[in-house]
Motif scaffolding. Structure first.
Motif, PDB file in Angstrom:
ATOM      1  N   LEU A  83       0.837  -1.187   0.000  1.00  0.00           N
ATOM      2  CA  LEU A  83       0.000   0.000   0.000  1.00  0.00           C
ATOM      3  C   LEU A  83       0.875   1.240   0.000  1.00  0.00           C
ATOM      4  N   PRO A  84       0.435   2.305  -0.672  1.00  0.00           N
ATOM      5  CA  PRO A  84       1.174   3.563  -0.586  1.00  0.00           C
ATOM      6  C   PRO A  84       1.162   4.095   0.847  1.00  0.00           C
ATOM      7  N   ALA A  85       2.224   4.732   1.265  1.00  0.00           N
ATOM      8  CA  ALA A  85       2.295   5.279   2.621  1.00  0.00           C
ATOM      9  C   ALA A  85       1.198   6.303   2.868  1.00  0.00           C
ATOM     10  N   PRO A 108       2.933   0.138   5.599  1.00  0.00           N
ATOM     11  CA  PRO A 108       3.709   1.341   5.923  1.00  0.00           C
ATOM     12  C   PRO A 108       3.524   1.723   7.384  1.00  0.00           C
ATOM     13  N   ALA A 109       4.573   2.144   8.040  1.00  0.00           N
ATOM     14  CA  ALA A 109       4.500   2.508   9.460  1.00  0.00           C
ATOM     15  C   ALA A 109       3.558   3.666   9.702  1.00  0.00           C
ATOM     16  N   GLN A 113      -1.831   6.973  10.458  1.00  0.00           N
ATOM     17  CA  GLN A 113      -1.720   8.296  11.068  1.00  0.00           C
ATOM     18  C   GLN A 113      -2.839   9.252  10.657  1.00  0.00           C
ATOM     19  N   PRO A 114      -3.302   9.229   9.393  1.00  0.00           N
ATOM     20  CA  PRO A 114      -4.375  10.171   9.019  1.00  0.00           C
ATOM     21  C   PRO A 114      -5.758   9.773   9.522  1.00  0.00           C
ATOM     22  N   PRO A 132       4.904  -2.955  11.620  1.00  0.00           N
ATOM     23  CA  PRO A 132       5.772  -1.847  12.023  1.00  0.00           C
ATOM     24  C   PRO A 132       5.522  -1.481  13.487  1.00  0.00           C
ATOM     25  N   PRO A 133       6.557  -1.261  14.288  1.00  0.00           N
ATOM     26  CA  PRO A 133       6.369  -0.957  15.712  1.00  0.00           C
ATOM     27  C   PRO A 133       5.519   0.278  15.970  1.00  0.00           C
TER      28      PRO A 133
END
Length: 364
Positions: A83-85, A108-109, A113-114, A132-133
Motif C-alpha cells: 500500500l502507498p504510505a 507502511p508505518a 496516522q491520518p 511496524p512498531p
C-alpha cells in the motif's frame, strides 16, 4: 410560446438517437437518489448521511483519492502486495477499513496516522510476517483488529502499543509458536482474544495479566500440553473458554478458581486422563449454573478413584454436558469404552449403600 415548440415539428428519426442518452440520465439520477454510483474501477461508492462507503473487489489498484467524508472502506480480493504510505491521506473520518484476502506482505508505518477515528481494521488472509512498531501509535480509537490467517510466526509487544481502546483481537490461523509475557499487558479494555489454530506449545502464566475485562478466550487448535494454574488467575470476567484440540495432559490445580462467571468451557479433544481434586469447585452447580455448557469428550479418561471428584461434579451438571456418549473411560480395561456418566452413577450408587462391604466400582 410553449417551450416545447422547438421540437414539436421534429421527426421521430431525429428524436430517436437522443433516447439512449435520456435513459442513461434517468438511470444515473435514479442511482443518485438511491445513493449509489460506480467509481473508481472495481469499486462501488455509496453515499449516506453518515458518510461515504467504498467497496472494492478485484480492484486493479488501491482507490485514490478517497472522498473526504469516507467512513467505510473495503478493498478485498484485489491481490494488493503493498500500500502507498499516503493511501489514507485525507480520510480523517474513516471508521472501518477492510483489507482482507489480498497479498499484503507489509504495511507502511505511517499508514494509520491520518485516520485517528478508525475503529475497525480487518487484515484477514494476507501475507504479513511482521508489523511496524509504530503502526498503532495514532490508533487510540481502534476497537477491532483482525489479523487472522497471515504469516505471523512471532509477535513483539511493541507492535501492539497504542491500542488503548481495543476490545476484539483476532490472531488466529497464523504460525505463532510462542508469545512474549508482556505482549497484551496494555490492552486493558480487551474483551475477546482469539489465539486459535496456531502452533502454541505453551503460554506464560503472566500472559493475560492486565486483561481485566476479558470475556471470551479462544485457544483451541494449538499444541498446548499444560494449562498453568496461574494463567487465568486474573480473569474473573471470563465467560467463554475454548481449549479443544490441543495436547493438554495437565491442568494446574486452581486453574479455574477465578472463573466465577464462566458459562462455556470446552476441553474436548485433548489428552486428559485425570485432573486435580477441587479443579471444578468454582464451576457450575451448586454455586452457579453453566449457562451454555461443558465439553469433556475425546479425552482418554482414567476412571479410577482419583476421578471421583470429577464424577461427582458431573452428576450435578450432567444437563450441561455436551457429547456425554463420547465422554468415555479409556482405562482401566474393565471400564474402557464406558461413559463417565455411567461410571459416576455406579460410584454414587455404591457410596449410597450404607454399611455395604462391596468394593468400589472404581479401582484404586
Amino acid at each position: 410560446m410553449s417551450p416545447w415548440n422547438g421540437e414539436a415539428n421534429q421527426s421521430p428519426e431525429v428524436l430517436q438517437p437522443r433516447l439512449p442518452l435520456l435513459l442513461l440520465l434517468l438511470l444515473l439520477s435514479g442511482t443518485a437518489i438511491l445513493g449509489f454510483s460506480w467509481s473508481p474501477a472495481g469499486c462501488v461508492v455509496w453515499h449516506s448521511q453518515n458518510g461515504t462507503s467504498v467497496s472494492c473487489h478485484s480492484a486493479p489498484h488501491f482507490p485514490s483519492p478517497l472522498p473526504a467524508d469516507i467512513s467505510h472502506l473495503s478493498v478485498e480480493f484485489s491481490n494488493l502486495t503493498e500500500l502507498p504510505a499516503d493511501a489514507l491521506q485525507g480520510a480523517a473520518w474513516l471508521r472501518e477499513l477492510h483489507l482482507s484476502s489480498n497479498g499484503l506482505r507489509e504495511l507502511p508505518a505511517t499508514l494509520l496516522q491520518p485516520v485517528a477515528r478508525l475503529q475497525v481494521l480487518d487484515l484477514t488472509r494476507n501475507a504479513l510476517r511482521e508489523l511496524p512498531p509504530q503502526l498503532f501509535q495514532g490508533a487510540a480509537a481502534l476497537r477491532t483488529l483482525v489479523l487472522k490467517q497471515n504469516k505471523l510466526q512471532v509477535l513483539e509487544a511493541a507492535w501492539l502499543h497504542g491500542l488503548w481502546a481495543l476490545r476484539f483481537l483476532d490472531l488466529s490461523g497464523n504460525g505463532l509458536r510462542t508469545l512474549p509475557p508482556g505482549l497484551l499487558s496494555n490492552l486493558r479494555n480487551l474483551q475477546v482474544l482469539d489465539l486459535s489454530d496456531n502452533q502454541l506449545g505453551s503460554l506464560s502464566p503472566h500472559l493475560l495479566r492486565g486483561l481485566v475485562r476479558l470475556e471470551w478466550l479462544y485457544l483451541q487448535g494449538n499444541q498446548l500440553r499444560e494449562l498453568h494454574g496461574d494463567l487465568l488467575a486474573s480473569q474473573g470476567r471470563l465467560s467463554h473458554l475454548f481449549l479443544s484440540d490441543n495436547r493438554l495432559a495437565v491442568v494446574g490445580a486452581g486453574a479455574f478458581h477465578a472463573l466465577r462467571r464462566l458459562d462455556m468451557l470446552d476441553l474436548s479433544g485433548n489428552l486428559l486422563a485425570s485432573v486435580p481434586r477441587g479443579l471444578w469447585d468454582s464451576l457450575g452447580l451448586p454455586h452457579r449454573e453453566l449457562k451454555e455448557g461443558v465439553d469433556l469428550s475425546g479425552n482418554p479418561w482414567l476412571c479410577d478413584h482419583k476421578l471421583g471428584d470429577l464424577l461427582s461434579w458431573l452428576l450435578r451438571n450432567q444437563d450441561k454436558m455436551f457429547f456425554l456418549n463420547n465422554t468415555r473411560c479409556a482405562r482401566p480395561k474393565v471400564w474402557a469404552g464406558r461413559s463417565l456418566l455411567e461410571a459416576a452413577r455406579e460410584a454414587e450408587g455404591w457410596a449410597g449403600e450404607k454399611g455395604s462391604n462391596l468394593p468400589s466400582p472404581l479401582p484404586a
